[in-house]
Design an enzyme around this catalytic site. Sequence first.
Site, PDB file in Angstrom:
ATOM      1  N   SER A   1      -3.106   2.253  -5.158  1.00 14.70           N
ATOM      2  CA  SER A   1      -2.866   2.176  -3.671  1.00 14.70           C
ATOM      3  C   SER A   1      -2.389   0.922  -3.492  1.00 14.70           C
ATOM      4  O   SER A   1      -2.674   0.040  -4.781  1.00 14.70           O
ATOM      5  CB  SER A   1      -4.255   2.092  -2.578  1.00 14.70           C
ATOM      6  OG  SER A   1      -4.187   1.511  -1.566  1.00 14.70           O
TER       7      SER A   1
ATOM      8  N   TYR B   1     -14.196   2.603  -1.940  1.00 19.99           N
ATOM      9  CA  TYR B   1     -12.961   3.225  -2.718  1.00 19.99           C
ATOM     10  C   TYR B   1     -11.644   1.597  -2.678  1.00 19.99           C
ATOM     11  O   TYR B   1     -11.234   1.963  -3.638  1.00 19.99           O
ATOM     12  CB  TYR B   1     -12.395   3.256  -0.554  1.00 19.99           C
ATOM     13  CG  TYR B   1     -10.797   3.591  -1.020  1.00 19.99           C
ATOM     14  CD1 TYR B   1     -10.233   4.812  -1.287  1.00 19.99           C
ATOM     15  CD2 TYR B   1      -9.660   2.851  -0.930  1.00 19.99           C
ATOM     16  CE1 TYR B   1      -9.047   5.009  -1.332  1.00 19.99           C
ATOM     17  CE2 TYR B   1      -8.030   3.766  -0.403  1.00 19.99           C
ATOM     18  CZ  TYR B   1      -8.240   4.827  -0.773  1.00 19.99           C
ATOM     19  OH  TYR B   1      -7.429   5.704  -1.222  1.00 19.99           O
TER      20      TYR B   1
HETATM   21  N1  LIG Z   1      -2.336   8.633   2.107  1.00 17.43           N
HETATM   22  C1  LIG Z   1      -2.670   7.763   1.621  1.00 17.43           C
HETATM   23  O1  LIG Z   1      -2.238   7.040   2.868  1.00 17.43           O
HETATM   24  C2  LIG Z   1      -2.491   7.101   0.748  1.00 17.43           C
HETATM   25  C3  LIG Z   1      -2.409   5.445   0.651  1.00 17.43           C
HETATM   26  C4  LIG Z   1      -2.287   5.501  -0.967  1.00 17.43           C
HETATM   27  C5  LIG Z   1      -3.311   5.963  -1.895  1.00 17.43           C
HETATM   28  N2  LIG Z   1      -3.173   7.618  -1.726  1.00 17.43           N
HETATM   29  C6  LIG Z   1      -4.285   7.845  -2.732  1.00 17.43           C
HETATM   30  O2  LIG Z   1      -3.186   9.502  -2.977  1.00 17.43           O
HETATM   31  C7  LIG Z   1      -4.355  10.008  -3.986  1.00 17.43           C
HETATM   32  C8  LIG Z   1      -3.621  11.305  -2.941  1.00 17.43           C
HETATM   33  O3  LIG Z   1      -4.265  11.170  -1.741  1.00 17.43           O
HETATM   34  P1  LIG Z   1      -3.626  12.063   0.010  1.00 17.43           P
HETATM   35  O4  LIG Z   1      -3.521  11.313   0.931  1.00 17.43           O
HETATM   36  O5  LIG Z   1      -2.960  12.844  -1.466  1.00 17.43           O
HETATM   37  O6  LIG Z   1      -5.177  12.866  -0.037  1.00 17.43           O
HETATM   38  P2  LIG Z   1      -5.563  14.505   0.440  1.00 17.43           P
HETATM   39  O7  LIG Z   1      -6.974  13.994   0.400  1.00 17.43           O
HETATM   40  O8  LIG Z   1      -4.418  14.721   1.071  1.00 17.43           O
HETATM   41  O9  LIG Z   1      -5.407  15.116  -0.907  1.00 17.43           O
HETATM   42  C9  LIG Z   1      -6.341  14.983  -2.225  1.00 17.43           C
HETATM   43  C10 LIG Z   1      -6.519  16.242  -2.807  1.00 17.43           C
HETATM   44  O10 LIG Z   1      -7.432  15.569  -3.690  1.00 17.43           O
HETATM   45  C11 LIG Z   1      -8.614  16.580  -4.651  1.00 17.43           C
HETATM   46  N3  LIG Z   1      -9.377  15.591  -4.828  1.00 17.43           N
HETATM   47  C12 LIG Z   1     -10.928  15.006  -3.992  1.00 17.43           C
HETATM   48  N4  LIG Z   1     -11.866  14.802  -5.429  1.00 17.43           N
HETATM   49  C13 LIG Z   1     -11.416  15.522  -5.783  1.00 17.43           C
HETATM   50  C14 LIG Z   1     -12.117  15.660  -6.984  1.00 17.43           C
HETATM   51  N5  LIG Z   1     -13.731  15.386  -7.732  1.00 17.43           N
HETATM   52  N6  LIG Z   1     -11.641  17.275  -8.758  1.00 17.43           N
HETATM   53  C15 LIG Z   1     -10.707  17.612  -8.331  1.00 17.43           C
HETATM   54  N7  LIG Z   1      -9.667  17.260  -6.724  1.00 17.43           N
HETATM   55  C16 LIG Z   1     -10.731  16.500  -5.723  1.00 17.43           C
HETATM   56  C17 LIG Z   1      -8.590  16.903  -3.031  1.00 17.43           C
HETATM   57  O11 LIG Z   1      -9.754  18.166  -2.157  1.00 17.43           O
HETATM   58  C18 LIG Z   1      -7.367  17.491  -2.480  1.00 17.43           C
HETATM   59  O12 LIG Z   1      -6.486  18.081  -2.141  1.00 17.43           O
HETATM   60  C19 LIG Z   1      -5.883  10.437  -3.982  1.00 17.43           C
HETATM   61  O13 LIG Z   1      -5.838   8.436  -4.620  1.00 17.43           O
HETATM   62  C20 LIG Z   1      -5.733   9.163  -2.282  1.00 17.43           C
HETATM   63  O14 LIG Z   1      -6.283   7.527  -2.909  1.00 17.43           O
HETATM   64  C21 LIG Z   1      -3.411   7.475  -0.804  1.00 17.43           C
END
Ligand SMILES: NC(=O)c1ccc[n+]([C@@H]2O[C@H](COP(=O)([O-])OP(=O)(O)OC[C@H]3O[C@@H](n4cnc5c(N)ncnc54)[C@H](O)[C@@H]3O)[C@@H](O)[C@H]2O)c1
Length: 269
Positions: free
Chosen positions: A141, A154
Amino acid sequence: MDFNGKVVVVTGAGSGIGAACVREFTSRNAAVAMVDRKARADGEASRDSRATGAVVEYFQADLSLRPEVERLIPEIVHRFGGIDVLVNNAGIQRYGSVTTIDEEQWDEVMDANLKSAFLMSKFAIPEMIKRGGGAIVITGSVQSVTAQRNSAHYVVSKHGLLGLARSIALDFGSQNIRANCVMPGAIDTPMLRWAASLDSDPDRVLAACDRLHIRGKMGEPEEVARVIAFLASDLASFITGAAIPVDGGLLTPTGGMLSQETGTGGANP
Ligand SMILES: NC(=O)c1ccc[n+]([C@@H]2O[C@H](COP(=O)([O-])OP(=O)(O)OC[C@H]3O[C@@H](n4cnc5c(N)ncnc54)[C@H](O)[C@@H]3O)[C@@H](O)[C@H]2O)c1
């Protein structure tokens, strides 16, 4: 970027950026193992991919638990014959400072975001070595190198993921394994929509998220997935141990974009 003959494992594949990765890799002829802790295997990504005839299978596992990862990796290898690419993307967002969160909340975030990537890497890397090498891409991130208020666990987990990418790059480079970390800005996914919904005025939060970026609009999951696929591909053969912002310029302006609205020199050139 053709992944024909390659096996790609995507974690957090049931939603958001992970689901976009599944679409991206399958459209480029990879066989994809979707991994998520959510039970349902009929997510949008797998439906899309099946419609195109891609080889894709859904595996349910909570990656913060070692026995589940230890069971999962042999299952994937049995089904696909090996592992070439690992996208460590699963994660959760939680809020709190070091005084407001308790130990369980700290562990929950560390386990879901950081320990899961450690465990997946630990058990997948030996399989990659058997295939002559591979690539790992970790979803960090912008908070891998900066901090947001009230997000201590986080932020620390995301800083740790960048360290993990660098450590793997160094320790396994001689075995032809590259590891890199993408650092997304705000991306329009269910995670971000959930975070906005915690506010009494979610639309205000979403509008502020747009304005954090130079282009004035947050990112789409596909914009991250394309970079992840590039880093996983042979086209990125000379990139390893890198921290790659995919942030619409969020990290660029002094004091952040919002400070440009009121900064010296006028709001616009
Ligand atoms: N959306 C944003 O703005 C953003 C920004 C920077 C980084 N990220 C990172 O991107 C990644 C994906 O995020 P997203 O926005 O697509 O979120 P999201 O919530 O849409 O998807 C995340 C997925 O991870 C799965 N998950 C969580 N914990 C788990 C575990 N212990 N075992 C197996 N699966 C698990 C969840 O069930 C979910 O389907 C994350 O690591 C998040 O921190 C997101």
